[in-house]
Design an enzyme around this catalytic site. Structure first.
Site, short mmCIF file in Angstrom:
data_model
loop_
_atom_site.label_atom_id
_atom_site.label_comp_id
_atom_site.label_asym_id
_atom_site.label_seq_id
_atom_site.Cartn_x
_atom_site.Cartn_y
_atom_site.Cartn_z
CG ASP A 28 87.88 -4.29 0.67
OD1 ASP A 28 87.89 -5.19 -0.19
OD2 ASP A 28 88.67 -3.31 0.62
CD GLN B 77 83.22 -1.66 -5.78
OE1 GLN B 77 84.10 -2.07 -6.55
NE2 GLN B 77 82.00 -2.16 -5.75
CG HIS C 82 87.87 1.28 -5.21
ND1 HIS C 82 87.91 1.71 -6.52
CD2 HIS C 82 87.63 -0.06 -5.29
CE1 HIS C 82 87.72 0.68 -7.33
NE2 HIS C 82 87.54 -0.40 -6.61
CB CYS D 28 84.30 -3.65 -3.39
SG CYS D 28 85.76 -4.20 -2.51
NE ARG E 55 83.59 -0.42 -10.13
CZ ARG E 55 84.86 -0.85 -10.00
NH1 ARG E 55 85.12 -1.89 -9.23
NH2 ARG E 55 85.86 -0.21 -10.57
NE ARG F 190 92.34 -0.84 -9.48
CZ ARG F 190 91.50 -1.83 -9.15
NH1 ARG F 190 91.92 -3.06 -9.09
NH2 ARG F 190 90.24 -1.57 -8.87
N1 NVA Z 1 90.93 -2.80 -0.54
C1 NVA Z 1 91.10 -3.58 -1.74
C2 NVA Z 1 90.02 -3.28 -2.73
C3 NVA Z 1 90.05 -4.13 -3.96
C4 NVA Z 1 89.01 -3.74 -4.96
C5 NVA Z 1 92.46 -3.32 -2.33
O1 NVA Z 1 92.89 -2.16 -2.37
O2 NVA Z 1 93.13 -4.26 -2.75
N1 CP Z 2 86.21 -4.12 -6.92
C1 CP Z 2 87.21 -3.93 -7.78
O1 CP Z 2 87.68 -2.81 -7.99
O2 CP Z 2 87.63 -5.06 -8.42
P1 CP Z 2 88.92 -5.23 -9.31
O3 CP Z 2 90.11 -5.10 -8.41
O4 CP Z 2 88.79 -6.59 -9.91
O5 CP Z 2 88.94 -4.14 -10.36
#
Ligand code: NVA
Ligand code: CP
Length: 306
Positions: free
Chosen positions: A223, A132, A129, A263, A291, A102
């Protein structure tokens, strides 16, 4: 060997194969039948951003598959003190069997993959992502929303939007994206989606009007308006996204049996109302649980391709 960096690199058949595998493994796990498909294997989990679901689902997932997960926070690694990513990739990938990352930039993920001896999984970047979406589609399947669905995405044109665009244009369904002006998805992904839709029969449309996107939809999703790394823009964004909340009034424009997906984490009163998220809580938290199952399918699938 295959990496899972973006759905762009996968065919419709491969995406469905991974989801089917996740579904099968979910059924096995329901009766606590944890088959050790990845006995003795290690998954490195490298995080440069926060996480609840991704961390837990990958760590528990690899454990249930007979392996172990290693939580690697960039702050605690030499990476955080300036060791180059390509060196970190060469070291880590000699010691573990798979790596989930990540990070911020998709190019960092690509670089890591280029130097890795083992499969790399995108656990979220600023651009995509994709894990997800495996869970989201599994949830659609479980709710009977996988036969020519119309999906409406309302909100920020971000990593989730880009991933929905890839999924719709690969699998060939209709996606309507509603964002405020100035928050549209990236042009390069709009172009990719257009090209892929020509092959798949999918349709991806763009509007600045949430009501147009949601009208007659089978699935409505959103989101956060403020993704990780955008915290400084919060005040401006909250102003710019006024009118983009998925509330009961907006949901009433969708099909009567439409479902809502998120998500998570969800920010009530911003991208979604308390009423909507609680009404669809069973589905949204199934989606979160999925997930775990979908990613187990992914890890087993990637192992099979080695
Ligand atoms: N768009 C959000 C998704 C979190 C799972 C982010 O990147 O923070
Ligand atoms: N949806 C998702 O990826 O959640 P987290 O940021 O908690 O991993």
């Amino acid at each position: 060997m295959r990496h899972f960096l973006s759905l762009y690199d996968f065919t419709k058949e491969e995406i469905l194969e991974i989801i089917d595998l996740g579904k099968k493994i979910k059924e096995e796990a329901k009766v606590k039948n944890y088959i050790p498909y990845l006995q003795g294997q290690s998954l490195g989990m490298l995080f440069e951003k926060s996480s609840t679901r991704t961390r837990i689902s990958f760590e528990v997932g690899i454990h249930q598959l007979g392996g172990q997960g290693l939580f690697l926070s960039s702050n605690d690694l030499q990476l955080g003190r300036g060791e180059p990513m390509k060196d970190s990739a060469r070291v880590i990938s000699r010691m573990v069997d798979m790596v989930m990352i990540r990070t911020y930039s998709q190019s960092v993920l690509d670089e890591f993959a280029a130097y890795s001896k083992v499969p790399i999984i995108n656990g979220l970047t600023d651009k995509y992502h994709p894990v997800q979406l495996l869970a989201d589609y599994l949830t659609m399947v479980e709710n009977g929303k996988d036969k020519n669905p119309i999906v409406a995405y309302v909100g920020d044109g971000n990593n989730m939007t880009h991933s929905w665009m890839m999924l719709a244009s690969k699998l060939g369904f209709e996606l309507r994206v509603a964002t405020p002006k100035g928050y549209e998805p990236l042009d390069e992904i709009i172009d990719d989606a257009k090209m892929l839709c020509e092959q798949s029969g999918g349709v991806v449309t763009y509007t600045n009007d949430p009501a147009i996107a949601v009208r007659g939809a089978d699935v409505v999703t959103t989101d956060t308006w403020v993704s990780m790394g955008q915290e400084d823009e919060k005040e401006k964004r909250v102003g710019d996204f006024k009118g983009y909340i998925v509330d009961t009034e907006l949901m009433s424009k969708a099909k009567e049996d439409a479902i809502f997906l998120h998500c998570l984490p969800a920010y009530r009163g911003y991208e979604v109302s308390e009423e909507v998220i609680e009404k669809y809580a069973d589905i949204v938290f199934d989606e979160a649980e999925n997930r775990l199952h979908a990613q187990k399918g992914l890890m087993v699938w990637l192992e099979k391709k080695r």
